[in-house]
Design an enzyme around this catalytic site. Structure first.
Site, PDB file in Angstrom:
ATOM      1  N   LEU A  47     -10.221  11.208 -30.949  1.00 18.73           N
ATOM      2  CA  LEU A  47     -11.078  12.396 -30.394  1.00 18.73           C
ATOM      3  C   LEU A  47     -12.283  12.278 -30.537  1.00 18.73           C
ATOM      4  CD1 LEU A  47      -9.494  15.969 -30.353  1.00 18.73           C
ATOM      5  CD2 LEU A  47     -11.932  15.373 -31.200  1.00 18.73           C
ATOM      6  N   LEU A  53     -15.954  13.943 -24.563  1.00 19.94           N
ATOM      7  CA  LEU A  53     -15.214  15.027 -25.184  1.00 19.94           C
ATOM      8  C   LEU A  53     -16.310  15.634 -26.335  1.00 19.94           C
ATOM      9  CD1 LEU A  53     -13.129  17.285 -25.367  1.00 19.94           C
ATOM     10  CD2 LEU A  53     -12.363  15.873 -27.254  1.00 19.94           C
ATOM     11  N   ARG A  70     -11.818  15.309 -41.979  1.00 19.59           N
ATOM     12  CA  ARG A  70     -11.224  16.285 -41.450  1.00 19.59           C
ATOM     13  C   ARG A  70      -9.429  16.213 -41.648  1.00 19.59           C
ATOM     14  NH1 ARG A  70     -13.599  20.411 -38.764  1.00 19.59           N
ATOM     15  NH2 ARG A  70     -11.584  20.511 -37.284  1.00 19.59           N
ATOM     16  N   TYR A  78      -1.482  21.574 -39.013  1.00 22.55           N
ATOM     17  CA  TYR A  78      -0.102  20.986 -38.124  1.00 22.55           C
ATOM     18  C   TYR A  78       1.176  21.335 -39.137  1.00 22.55           C
ATOM     19  CZ  TYR A  78      -2.502  19.033 -34.334  1.00 22.55           C
ATOM     20  OH  TYR A  78      -3.168  19.014 -33.258  1.00 22.55           O
ATOM     21  N   SER A  85       2.662  19.170 -33.385  1.00 19.34           N
ATOM     22  CA  SER A  85       2.168  19.833 -32.132  1.00 19.34           C
ATOM     23  C   SER A  85       3.545  19.679 -31.177  1.00 19.34           C
ATOM     24  CB  SER A  85       1.126  19.078 -31.434  1.00 19.34           C
ATOM     25  OG  SER A  85       0.921  19.663 -30.115  1.00 19.34           O
ATOM     26  N   TYR A 120      -5.592  11.313 -26.659  1.00 15.85           N
ATOM     27  CA  TYR A 120      -5.702  10.941 -28.230  1.00 15.85           C
ATOM     28  C   TYR A 120      -4.420  10.896 -28.730  1.00 15.85           C
ATOM     29  CZ  TYR A 120     -10.031  12.880 -26.114  1.00 15.85           C
ATOM     30  OH  TYR A 120     -10.947  13.209 -25.471  1.00 15.85           O
ATOM     31  N   GLU A 302      -4.563  28.462 -34.361  1.00 18.45           N
ATOM     32  CA  GLU A 302      -5.803  29.152 -34.161  1.00 18.45           C
ATOM     33  C   GLU A 302      -5.646  30.665 -33.676  1.00 18.45           C
ATOM     34  OE1 GLU A 302     -10.564  28.373 -32.537  1.00 18.45           O
ATOM     35  OE2 GLU A 302      -8.839  26.967 -32.019  1.00 18.45           O
TER      36      GLU A 302
END
Length: 389
Positions: A47, A53, A70, A78, A85, A120, A302
């Site tokens: 990503l 992007l 990160r 997750y 996901s 990705y 989120e």
């Protein structure tokens, strides 16, 4: 759902191998998401390495560092939504059901097979190309699952299909493109029905006209917006169509989420909007994910966990409208889009003026300097044939 199930039984053999003829491939393109925790690092690395992007200075050096830094935080996110996901699960479901309906709607191009091509995460576009070649696909539709077009999302996925397809990785395939569909009536209806269901969850004593609709879409860096990217306009068009369908009975705003890094992004941010509404005394809110076709981390973590907690602490009643996931209305919309596209392409070929892409796809952003983007558009406009070896 019973109608979809009966159609599925009726046409099950059309989507099972071996076929009597090669299938028409419907390649559902999206960014994807890690299905398991161990996939998170590679997902982030891909990503942050994508200049389409997230444009970064010294990208080849910075991207792996950012991904590594990160990864622990994103792995925890997750974990908090169940260990991965669900976007692959829902995209496969949508694609399978769409293909079953499409066999009925467009028998001349049947059988149809849906392929999931993520940018990705697994399954990557390169893997889809190999599967298509094994299946003997000769005609394929690159069908973006981003309803509204952006060079950073749909454009990036189409660039990847071009890079792979021009080398013949999928074999001798003729390509066409469905590049945007943010105002399709079926998509609008599916969104509107989910909003109405969310509104119905408020107590009868809450005046419906006092409930604010917050349409939330993934933000874009202003560097992308300012080169002429159409995404902001197209998301706004979706919101306008939904509000027209709902009869303009609620106050609403379009806001933006998922900003990454210190550079300027499109605003206002969804979190700031929630805090602002609370300050203004607007405590009843429905949050609408308007640019996503299924649940994934941006909705489940989120919106639901992060912003849901903020709203609760501010004394607000915030309900998120459900994502499209297994919506039969949405699945029929996908089938309708693909059917009309295939019929239009076939008709244009018979007339000797083949049109494999939309007029809008052919226009590069006025500030575009990405030569791959230009080559990709030209390649698809000609039917996307592999280069002669």
């Amino acid at each position: 759902m019973s109608v979809l199930k009966s159609i599925g039984r009726k046409y099950a053999t059309l989507n099972a191998r071996p076929w009597s003829k090669s299938p028409t491939g419907i390649v559902l393109l999206n960014m994807g998401g890690p299905s398991t925790i161990p996939e998170v690092h590679d997902f982030l690395r891909r990503l942050f390495s994508d200049k389409d992007l997230i444009p970064l200075p010294f990208q080849s050096l910075l991207a792996p560092l950012i991904a590594r830094r990160r990864t622990p935080q994103i792995e925890q996110q997750y974990t908090d939504i169940g260990g991965g996901s669900p976007i692959l699960k829902y995209t496969k479901y949508q694609g399978t059901k769409m293909a079953e309906l499409l066999d009925e709607l467009s028998p001349d191009t049947a059988p149809h097979k849906a392929y999931v091509g993520f940018r990705y995460a697994q399954p990557l576009v390169e893997e889809v190309m190999k599967e298509m070649k094994e299946d003997g696909v000769k005609r394929a539709v690159a069908f973006t699952q981003y309803p509204q077009y952006s060079c950073s999302t749909t454009g990036s996925s189409l660039n990847e299909v071009y890079r792979r397809g021009v080398k013949g990785e999928a074999g001798d395939v003729k390509w066409s493109v469905i590049d945007r569909w943010g105002t399709h009536e079926g998509f609008i209806e599916a969104l509107a029905q989910n909003i109405e269901a969310a509104l119905a969850k408020f107590p009868p004593t809450t005046p419906r006209s006092q409930i604010t609709l917050l349409f939330s879409a993934h933000s874009l860096p202003m560097s992308v917006v300012n080169r002429g990217d159409p995404y902001i306009l197209e998301v706004s068009s979706t919101v306008a169509a939904v509000m027209a369908r709902l009869g303009h009975k609620n106050p609403y705003r379009l806001v933006w989420q998922s900003q990454v890094g210190p550079s300027a992004w499109m605003g206002m941010q969804t979190s700031d909007a929630i805090k602002g509404l609370a300050r203004l005394g607007k405590k009843d809110v429905v949050v609408v994910p308007v640019a996503f076709t299924s649940d994934h981390i941006e909705t489940l973590y989120e919106l639901d966990l992060e912003y849901g907690k903020e709203a609760h602490e501010l004394g607000m009643t915030m309900i998120r409208s459900e994502s499209l996931n297994e919506s039969p209305v949405f699945i029929r919309a996908l089938a309708d889009l693909a059917s009309k596209h295939l019929k239009a392409v076939t008709a244009s070929e018979k007339e000797g003026e083949a049109e494999y892409t939309s007029v809008q796809l052919g226009l590069r952003c006025p500030g575009c300097t990405n030569e791959t983007c230009g080559k990709q558009k030209e390649w698809f406009a000609k039917g996307g044939q592999p280069e002669a070896s």
